[in-house]
Design an enzyme around this catalytic site. Sequence first.
Site, PDB file in Angstrom:
ATOM      1  N   SER A  14       0.726  -1.630   0.116  1.00 45.82           N
ATOM      2  CA  SER A  14      -0.231   0.290  -0.420  1.00 45.82           C
ATOM      3  C   SER A  14       0.603   1.193   0.116  1.00 45.82           C
ATOM      4  CB  SER A  14      -1.263  -0.260   1.447  1.00 45.82           C
ATOM      5  OG  SER A  14      -1.798   1.224   1.463  1.00 45.82           O
ATOM      6  N   SER A  16      -0.853   4.453   0.823  1.00 43.69           N
ATOM      7  CA  SER A  16      -1.266   4.912   0.843  1.00 43.69           C
ATOM      8  C   SER A  16      -0.915   6.165   2.451  1.00 43.69           C
ATOM      9  CB  SER A  16      -3.298   4.279   1.751  1.00 43.69           C
ATOM     10  OG  SER A  16      -3.908   4.453   0.548  1.00 43.69           O
ATOM     11  N   THR A  63      -8.779  -2.256   2.842  1.00 45.95           N
ATOM     12  CA  THR A  63      -8.948  -2.855   1.512  1.00 45.95           C
ATOM     13  C   THR A  63      -7.961  -4.708   1.346  1.00 45.95           C
ATOM     14  OG1 THR A  63      -6.643  -2.884  -0.022  1.00 45.95           O
ATOM     15  CG2 THR A  63      -5.738  -2.650   2.140  1.00 45.95           C
ATOM     16  N   LYS A  67     -13.147  -5.636   1.864  1.00 45.44           N
ATOM     17  CA  LYS A  67     -13.693  -4.814   1.385  1.00 45.44           C
ATOM     18  C   LYS A  67     -15.061  -5.013   1.600  1.00 45.44           C
ATOM     19  CE  LYS A  67     -10.940  -2.337  -1.029  1.00 45.44           C
ATOM     20  NZ  LYS A  67     -10.258  -1.534  -2.628  1.00 45.44           N
ATOM     21  N   ASP A 104     -13.203   3.928  -4.388  1.00 45.57           N
ATOM     22  CA  ASP A 104     -12.457   3.948  -6.142  1.00 45.57           C
ATOM     23  C   ASP A 104     -13.171   3.915  -7.165  1.00 45.57           C
ATOM     24  OD1 ASP A 104     -10.656   2.218  -4.177  1.00 45.57           O
ATOM     25  OD2 ASP A 104     -11.813   0.270  -4.102  1.00 45.57           O
ATOM     26  N   GLY A 130     -13.651  -9.368  -8.048  1.00 42.15           N
ATOM     27  CA  GLY A 130     -13.635  -9.007  -7.083  1.00 42.15           C
ATOM     28  C   GLY A 130     -14.013  -8.306  -6.160  1.00 42.15           C
ATOM     29  N   ALA A 132     -12.757  -4.678  -5.991  1.00 44.81           N
ATOM     30  CA  ALA A 132     -11.862  -3.493  -6.902  1.00 44.81           C
ATOM     31  C   ALA A 132     -13.332  -3.938  -8.620  1.00 44.81           C
ATOM     32  CB  ALA A 132     -10.881  -3.745  -7.433  1.00 44.81           C
ATOM     33  N   LEU A 208      -5.341  -1.958 -12.421  1.00 40.45           N
ATOM     34  CA  LEU A 208      -5.726  -0.704 -11.473  1.00 40.45           C
ATOM     35  C   LEU A 208      -4.317  -1.015  -9.959  1.00 40.45           C
ATOM     36  CD1 LEU A 208      -8.327  -1.263 -11.933  1.00 40.45           C
ATOM     37  CD2 LEU A 208      -8.865  -2.176 -10.231  1.00 40.45           C
ATOM     38  N   TYR A 210      -0.635   0.240  -8.967  1.00 42.73           N
ATOM     39  CA  TYR A 210       0.138   1.270  -9.564  1.00 42.73           C
ATOM     40  C   TYR A 210       2.080   0.745  -9.149  1.00 42.73           C
ATOM     41  CZ  TYR A 210      -1.958   0.422  -4.278  1.00 42.73           C
ATOM     42  OH  TYR A 210      -1.830   0.859  -3.288  1.00 42.73           O
TER      43      TYR A 210
HETATM   44  P1  NAP Z   1      -9.368  -9.206  -4.482  1.00 49.49           P
HETATM   45  O1  NAP Z   1     -11.301  -9.517  -4.099  1.00 49.49           O
HETATM   46  O2  NAP Z   1      -8.686 -10.411  -3.839  1.00 49.49           O
HETATM   47  O3  NAP Z   1     -10.260  -9.671  -6.157  1.00 49.49           O
HETATM   48  C1  NAP Z   1      -8.908  -9.692  -7.709  1.00 49.49           C
HETATM   49  C2  NAP Z   1      -9.693 -11.182  -8.102  1.00 49.49           C
HETATM   50  O4  NAP Z   1      -8.664 -11.317  -9.126  1.00 49.49           O
HETATM   51  C3  NAP Z   1     -10.692 -12.032  -7.621  1.00 49.49           C
HETATM   52  O5  NAP Z   1     -11.433 -12.419  -7.810  1.00 49.49           O
HETATM   53  C4  NAP Z   1      -9.518 -13.438  -9.090  1.00 49.49           C
HETATM   54  O6  NAP Z   1     -10.970 -12.936  -9.228  1.00 49.49           O
HETATM   55  C5  NAP Z   1      -8.901 -12.555  -9.219  1.00 49.49           C
HETATM   56  N1  NAP Z   1      -7.451 -13.509  -9.402  1.00 49.49           N
HETATM   57  C6  NAP Z   1      -6.853 -12.890  -7.884  1.00 49.49           C
HETATM   58  N2  NAP Z   1      -5.994 -13.777  -7.788  1.00 49.49           N
HETATM   59  C7  NAP Z   1      -5.798 -14.112  -9.126  1.00 49.49           C
HETATM   60  C8  NAP Z   1      -4.285 -14.324  -9.937  1.00 49.49           C
HETATM   61  N3  NAP Z   1      -3.372 -15.162  -8.766  1.00 49.49           N
HETATM   62  N4  NAP Z   1      -4.554 -14.544 -11.440  1.00 49.49           N
HETATM   63  C9  NAP Z   1      -5.167 -14.108 -12.243  1.00 49.49           C
HETATM   64  N5  NAP Z   1      -6.890 -13.884 -11.376  1.00 49.49           N
HETATM   65  C10 NAP Z   1      -6.283 -13.460 -10.085  1.00 49.49           C
HETATM   66  O7  NAP Z   1      -8.839  -7.833  -4.934  1.00 49.49           O
HETATM   67  P2  NAP Z   1      -9.135  -6.497  -5.465  1.00 49.49           P
HETATM   68  O8  NAP Z   1      -9.994  -5.993  -3.677  1.00 49.49           O
HETATM   69  O9  NAP Z   1     -10.514  -6.498  -6.252  1.00 49.49           O
HETATM   70  O10 NAP Z   1      -7.699  -5.771  -5.543  1.00 49.49           O
HETATM   71  C11 NAP Z   1      -8.025  -6.248  -7.248  1.00 49.49           C
HETATM   72  C12 NAP Z   1      -6.244  -5.230  -7.123  1.00 49.49           C
HETATM   73  O11 NAP Z   1      -6.111  -3.705  -8.015  1.00 49.49           O
HETATM   74  C13 NAP Z   1      -5.172  -5.495  -6.502  1.00 49.49           C
HETATM   75  O12 NAP Z   1      -3.949  -5.321  -7.324  1.00 49.49           O
HETATM   76  C14 NAP Z   1      -5.376  -4.425  -5.623  1.00 49.49           C
HETATM   77  O13 NAP Z   1      -4.350  -3.225  -4.968  1.00 49.49           O
HETATM   78  C15 NAP Z   1      -5.853  -3.175  -6.834  1.00 49.49           C
HETATM   79  N6  NAP Z   1      -7.000  -2.010  -6.408  1.00 49.49           N
HETATM   80  C16 NAP Z   1      -6.217  -0.566  -7.160  1.00 49.49           C
HETATM   81  C17 NAP Z   1      -6.567   0.477  -6.334  1.00 49.49           C
HETATM   82  C18 NAP Z   1      -6.252   2.194  -6.612  1.00 49.49           C
HETATM   83  O14 NAP Z   1      -6.453   2.569  -6.477  1.00 49.49           O
HETATM   84  N7  NAP Z   1      -5.147   2.035  -8.058  1.00 49.49           N
HETATM   85  C19 NAP Z   1      -7.624   0.847  -5.659  1.00 49.49           C
HETATM   86  C20 NAP Z   1      -8.414  -0.849  -5.490  1.00 49.49           C
HETATM   87  C21 NAP Z   1      -7.763  -2.112  -5.664  1.00 49.49           C
HETATM   88  P3  NAP Z   1     -11.717 -14.956 -10.200  1.00 49.49           P
HETATM   89  O15 NAP Z   1     -11.220 -15.720  -9.399  1.00 49.49           O
HETATM   90  O16 NAP Z   1     -12.718 -14.398 -10.862  1.00 49.49           O
HETATM   91  O17 NAP Z   1     -10.326 -15.107 -11.145  1.00 49.49           O
END
Ligand code: NAP
Length: 250
Positions: A14, A16, A63, A67, A104, A130, A132, A208, A210
């Site tokens: 992070s 933040s 995070t 969430k 977000d 997930g 995000a 997403l 960074y």
């Molecule tokens: P999450 O709830 O864990 O969801 C990620 C999704 O990605 C999972 O539901 C899964 O979907 C898929 N996934 C997980 N591991 C994987 C892998 N090894 N290979 C392929 N697909 C995979 O996480 P999240 O909170 O949504 O966050 C996801 C990413 O977005 C993180 O990198 C986070 O840092 C980033 N993010 C950035 C911001 C920003 O402001 N820039 C804001 C929020 C999040 P399936 O099971 O359906 O494949």
Amino acid sequence: MRRFGLIGSPLTHSFSERYFADRFAREHISDCRYDNYQIEDLGDQGALLRAALPSDIQGFNVTIPHKQTIIPLLASIEAEAESVGAVNCVKVTSQGCYRGYNTDVYGFEGALLGMLGPANRPEAMVLGTGGAAKAVCHVLTKLGMSYISVSRTPASDAALSYEALTPAVLQQHRLIVNTTPRGMYPHTDASPLLPYDSIGQGHYLFDLIYNPAETLFLKQGRRRGAVVKNGLEMLILQAERSWDIWNETL
Ligand code: NAP
């Protein structure tokens, strides 16, 4: 001292904490601090969460992996966060109650419109399903953009597997948004499993992630002529929106 912070696990990725420390220093805000609170399990009654946070905390970001699991622990939730089904910002009201928001959505919408421009609305492909991804899909719907979801384990006809991504599917969907952690530090040599040779000029790749600033996903798109953008502007916009929410009187 006014206290703010971030809950989640892991928190090593992070930005933040550093972002708010720099902001407070730059603007000579000496009565505020923003700290990381590593929390693996929120429990189901809220007691674990309250025990992990300072009793005078005024707001915090949420995070991975909390969430969605934080929602039953909130006293109230703002309409857009409820509709998304994910909360990444909590304000502690003057009565000490937790109210949930999703900043977000605000961050992704602003960053996406900055990349696409005012009238460009290509069909989209959202990688991952997930927390995000929920915010991303909410914004696409709000903007009237059609999209398909891509999942390792598609649960319905509305989602595709990575194996189903033919060149024709890639050509039809010119905006590709990576909401998976694939390629995030320290696993920088990984990228979503796409037929990258079907990506070229006319494609828009939004990651997403960074950290690193340019993931392998973005690098492979940029080399083939796509317009690319990482998650930093989204991160900054959602952080600033959180700050505004914490400073609103409630
Ligand atoms: P999450 O709830 O864990 O969801 C990620 C999704 O990605 C999972 O539901 C899964 O979907 C898929 N996934 C997980 N591991 C994987 C892998 N090894 N290979 C392929 N697909 C995979 O996480 P999240 O909170 O949504 O966050 C996801 C990413 O977005 C993180 O990198 C986070 O840092 C980033 N993010 C950035 C911001 C920003 O402001 N820039 C804001 C929020 C999040 P399936 O099971 O359906 O494949």
